[in-house]
Design an enzyme around this catalytic site. Structure first.
Site, PDB file in Angstrom:
ATOM      1  N   CYS A  19      -6.927 -27.607  13.108  1.00 38.89           N
ATOM      2  CA  CYS A  19      -8.131 -28.334  13.493  1.00 38.89           C
ATOM      3  C   CYS A  19      -7.937 -29.845  13.462  1.00 38.89           C
ATOM      4  O   CYS A  19      -8.624 -30.581  14.174  1.00 38.89           O
ATOM      5  CB  CYS A  19      -9.297 -27.909  12.606  1.00 38.89           C
ATOM      6  SG  CYS A  19      -9.880 -26.223  12.967  1.00 38.89           S
TER       7      CYS A  19
ATOM      8  N   GLY B  89       1.120   3.858   1.978  1.00 38.14           N
ATOM      9  CA  GLY B  89       1.497   4.529   3.223  1.00 38.14           C
ATOM     10  C   GLY B  89       0.530   5.629   3.595  1.00 38.14           C
ATOM     11  O   GLY B  89       0.564   6.140   4.712  1.00 38.14           O
TER      12      GLY B  89
ATOM     13  N   ASP C  50       0.850  -1.188   0.000  1.00 38.65           N
ATOM     14  CA  ASP C  50       0.000   0.000   0.000  1.00 38.65           C
ATOM     15  C   ASP C  50       0.890   1.243   0.000  1.00 38.65           C
ATOM     16  O   ASP C  50       2.107   1.154   0.156  1.00 38.65           O
ATOM     17  CB  ASP C  50      -0.981  -0.014   1.166  1.00 38.65           C
ATOM     18  CG  ASP C  50      -0.316  -0.049   2.519  1.00 38.65           C
ATOM     19  OD1 ASP C  50       0.906   0.175   2.593  1.00 38.65           O
ATOM     20  OD2 ASP C  50      -1.009  -0.311   3.506  1.00 38.65           O
TER      21      ASP C  50
ATOM     22  N   HIS D  76      -5.497 -20.739  11.721  1.00 44.19           N
ATOM     23  CA  HIS D  76      -6.870 -21.177  11.453  1.00 44.19           C
ATOM     24  C   HIS D  76      -7.687 -20.081  10.781  1.00 44.19           C
ATOM     25  O   HIS D  76      -8.399 -20.335   9.798  1.00 44.19           O
ATOM     26  CB  HIS D  76      -7.567 -21.629  12.743  1.00 44.19           C
ATOM     27  CG  HIS D  76      -9.038 -21.830  12.555  1.00 44.19           C
ATOM     28  ND1 HIS D  76      -9.567 -22.964  11.983  1.00 44.19           N
ATOM     29  CD2 HIS D  76     -10.083 -20.997  12.803  1.00 44.19           C
ATOM     30  CE1 HIS D  76     -10.885 -22.844  11.903  1.00 44.19           C
ATOM     31  NE2 HIS D  76     -11.222 -21.655  12.390  1.00 44.19           N
TER      32      HIS D  76
ATOM     33  N   GLN E  76     -11.959   7.252  -4.586  1.00 42.85           N
ATOM     34  CA  GLN E  76     -12.481   7.775  -3.324  1.00 42.85           C
ATOM     35  C   GLN E  76     -13.845   8.433  -3.572  1.00 42.85           C
ATOM     36  O   GLN E  76     -14.419   8.277  -4.629  1.00 42.85           O
ATOM     37  CB  GLN E  76     -11.476   8.758  -2.712  1.00 42.85           C
ATOM     38  CG  GLN E  76     -10.164   8.134  -2.272  1.00 42.85           C
ATOM     39  CD  GLN E  76     -10.305   7.289  -1.011  1.00 42.85           C
ATOM     40  OE1 GLN E  76     -11.374   7.211  -0.388  1.00 42.85           O
ATOM     41  NE2 GLN E  76      -9.227   6.630  -0.613  1.00 42.85           N
TER      42      GLN E  76
ATOM     43  N   GLY F  82     -11.534   4.145   0.964  1.00 39.50           N
ATOM     44  CA  GLY F  82     -12.429   4.984   1.750  1.00 39.50           C
ATOM     45  C   GLY F  82     -13.684   4.294   2.222  1.00 39.50           C
ATOM     46  O   GLY F  82     -14.636   4.952   2.641  1.00 39.50           O
TER      47      GLY F  82
ATOM     48  N   ASP G 209      -8.291  -7.461   1.252  1.00 39.52           N
ATOM     49  CA  ASP G 209      -7.254  -7.620   2.278  1.00 39.52           C
ATOM     50  C   ASP G 209      -7.769  -7.055   3.581  1.00 39.52           C
ATOM     51  O   ASP G 209      -8.644  -6.177   3.582  1.00 39.52           O
ATOM     52  CB  ASP G 209      -5.969  -6.879   1.887  1.00 39.52           C
ATOM     53  CG  ASP G 209      -6.045  -5.402   2.268  1.00 39.52           C
ATOM     54  OD1 ASP G 209      -5.438  -5.007   3.290  1.00 39.52           O
ATOM     55  OD2 ASP G 209      -6.742  -4.632   1.562  1.00 39.52           O
TER      56      ASP G 209
ATOM     57  N   CYS H 116     -13.595 -27.944   9.586  1.00 41.66           N
ATOM     58  CA  CYS H 116     -12.376 -27.399   8.993  1.00 41.66           C
ATOM     59  C   CYS H 116     -11.302 -28.490   8.907  1.00 41.66           C
ATOM     60  O   CYS H 116     -11.130 -29.275   9.843  1.00 41.66           O
ATOM     61  CB  CYS H 116     -11.862 -26.230   9.840  1.00 41.66           C
ATOM     62  SG  CYS H 116     -10.342 -25.470   9.219  1.00 41.66           S
TER      63      CYS H 116
ATOM     64  N   ASP I  91      -2.733   8.319  -1.767  1.00 38.63           N
ATOM     65  CA  ASP I  91      -4.032   8.992  -1.731  1.00 38.63           C
ATOM     66  C   ASP I  91      -4.350   9.430  -0.320  1.00 38.63           C
ATOM     67  O   ASP I  91      -3.658   9.076   0.634  1.00 38.63           O
ATOM     68  CB  ASP I  91      -5.128   8.050  -2.240  1.00 38.63           C
ATOM     69  CG  ASP I  91      -5.405   6.904  -1.255  1.00 38.63           C
ATOM     70  OD1 ASP I  91      -4.440   6.442  -0.607  1.00 38.63           O
ATOM     71  OD2 ASP I  91      -6.554   6.485  -1.132  1.00 38.63           O
TER      72      ASP I  91
ATOM     73  N   CYS J  69      -8.017 -27.720   8.315  1.00 37.19           N
ATOM     74  CA  CYS J  69      -6.688 -27.115   8.439  1.00 37.19           C
ATOM     75  C   CYS J  69      -5.829 -27.915   9.421  1.00 37.19           C
ATOM     76  O   CYS J  69      -6.326 -28.713  10.221  1.00 37.19           O
ATOM     77  CB  CYS J  69      -6.780 -25.652   8.862  1.00 37.19           C
ATOM     78  SG  CYS J  69      -7.087 -25.346  10.616  1.00 37.19           S
TER      79      CYS J  69
END
Length: 380
Positions: free
Chosen positions: A312, A97, A95, A338, A192, A219, A269, A307, A149, A309
């Site tokens: 688990c 900053g 990103d 997890h 934005q 935003g 994200d 699950c 931005d 994983c």
């Protein structure tokens, strides 16, 4: 010149309009819609790169502002870039900053040239410009860079948002001009405009005219109700090119990932899964589970019986609760693993539902099982 990052649409869900696609980057091709774990300081907290690969992570994030302060972009560049520095041979997005400048510093001054602010670690005076942000990201060597931005808070006055988005558009043009490596580092523009439809349109028109290789919706998820976020997505996403990736920044709750995909978003994200994991909160197929609670002291079932994983399949709620209550790092590693696995696999299920033209049906089933449809459902 061939673009560093391209998007390929494979299928559009007939039931929802969601897109199944592939994101092609210099460090691999990744299926979308996708969730990207956040590794702020060139590490996803408590996780190793090997574990991230094991769970199916493709692109991860790192933060320009934090890596600028420590260890410094010059050190990362000397190491061969972030991929070499952190031993990650798949996609990396950095990103700009900007969000940290506006969220971590109470004392800041925005000018046309850039932002004066203070280092949140030691109070040192700093100045970040669009050109400086791109210089740092070029040195970091990420596959995808974000334009510098301003991310306005919610709520914000309409006139403030107009000034902000117009300055962001001017900064975006400067960022494009500053990118020294467009052949190997793609720069995404950030739309934005708050929750105003006409301002989102104005921002999108200005940015799409610059022909970025990808676009982010910024935003949102900054304090507004989720129904307003979804409404903003409904009128913003159609303004973005269909042949380029669309990225919704900072969103990672399970319901928002599904709702965002339905509205045409390809990339997500958020620090949410790792942050709540360190508080002992786990995402499960039946909703949120707070492993610290006393009722799990003698519960020898896995965190989530549905699950598969590694956590688990191997450890019990009782054991993980003990570790978390004792403030043992291993406990936080297990809850983090997890939660990340849960979201990465959720997006696999979303992609399968798009492929089968049944994403709305999947949403209804998932929300019912997760408990989002209950009147007093606890969200994240």
């Amino acid at each position: 010149m061939t673009a560093a990052v391209t998007y390929e649409c494979i299928k559009v869900c007939q039931q929802s309009g969601a897109r199944l696609g592939k994101l092609h980057t210099p460090h691999g091709t990744f299926d979308t819609p996708m969730f990207m774990p956040v590794g702020t300081l060139a590490t996803v907290k408590t996780m190793s790169p090997e574990e991230l690969k094991e769970m199916g992570a493709g692109v991860i994030l790192s933060n320009t502002y934090h890596l600028w302060l420590r260890p410094g972009e010059d050190i990362v560049e000397e190491a061969g870039g972030l991929h070499q520095f952190m031993n990650w041979d798949q996609g990396i997005l950095t990103d700009s900053g900007g969000f940290q400048v506006f969220s971590l510093s109470d004392l800041r001054e925005i000018t046309e040239e850039g932002v004066h602010f203070r280092n949140h670690l030691n109070g040192e005076k700093l100045f970040l410009t669009p050109e400086k942000s791109i210089h740092i990201q070029n040195a970091l060597g990420s596959d995808i860079m974000m334009a510098f931005d301003e991310c306005p808070p919610y709520p914000a006055e309409r006139e403030y948002l107009i000034d902000s988005l117009e300055r962001t558009s001017r900064w975006a043009e400067r960022c494009l001009a500053a990118n020294k490596h467009p052949d190997r580092q793609a720069l995404f523009g950030i739309v934005q405009g708050g929750v105003y439809e006409d301002l989102r349109k104005r921002s999108a028109e200005a940015l799409t005219s610059l022909d970025f290789p990808g676009y982010a919706v910024g935003g949102l998820s900054v304090g507004e109700p989720k129904d307003l976020m979804y409404e903003a997505l409904e009128y913003t996403t159609p303004l973005l090119p269909t042949n380029k990736p669309r990225y919704l920044m900072g969103v990672g709750s399970p319901d928002a990932l599904v709702e965002g995909a339905i509205r045409g978003i390809d990339m997500f994200d958020c620090v949410l899964p790792t942050r709540i994991a360190r508080n002992g909160t786990c995402m499960t197929s039946a909703g949120r589970l707070v492993i610290r609670n006393a009722k799990y002291a003698r519960d020898f079932r896995p965190i989530d019986e549905q699950c598969d994983c590694h956590v688990c399949k191997t450890y019990s709620r009782a054991y993980i609760r003990h570790l978390v209550k004792a403030n043992e790092t291993f406990g936080f590693r297990l809850t983090t693993y997890h939660n990340l696995y849960f979201l990465i696999k959720l997006m696999e299920r979303v992609r399968d539902a798009i492929r089968e033209d049944r994403l709305i049906d999947f949403k209804d089933e998932f929300f019912e099982q997760y408990g989002f449809n209950q009147p007093n459902a606890k969200n994240f």
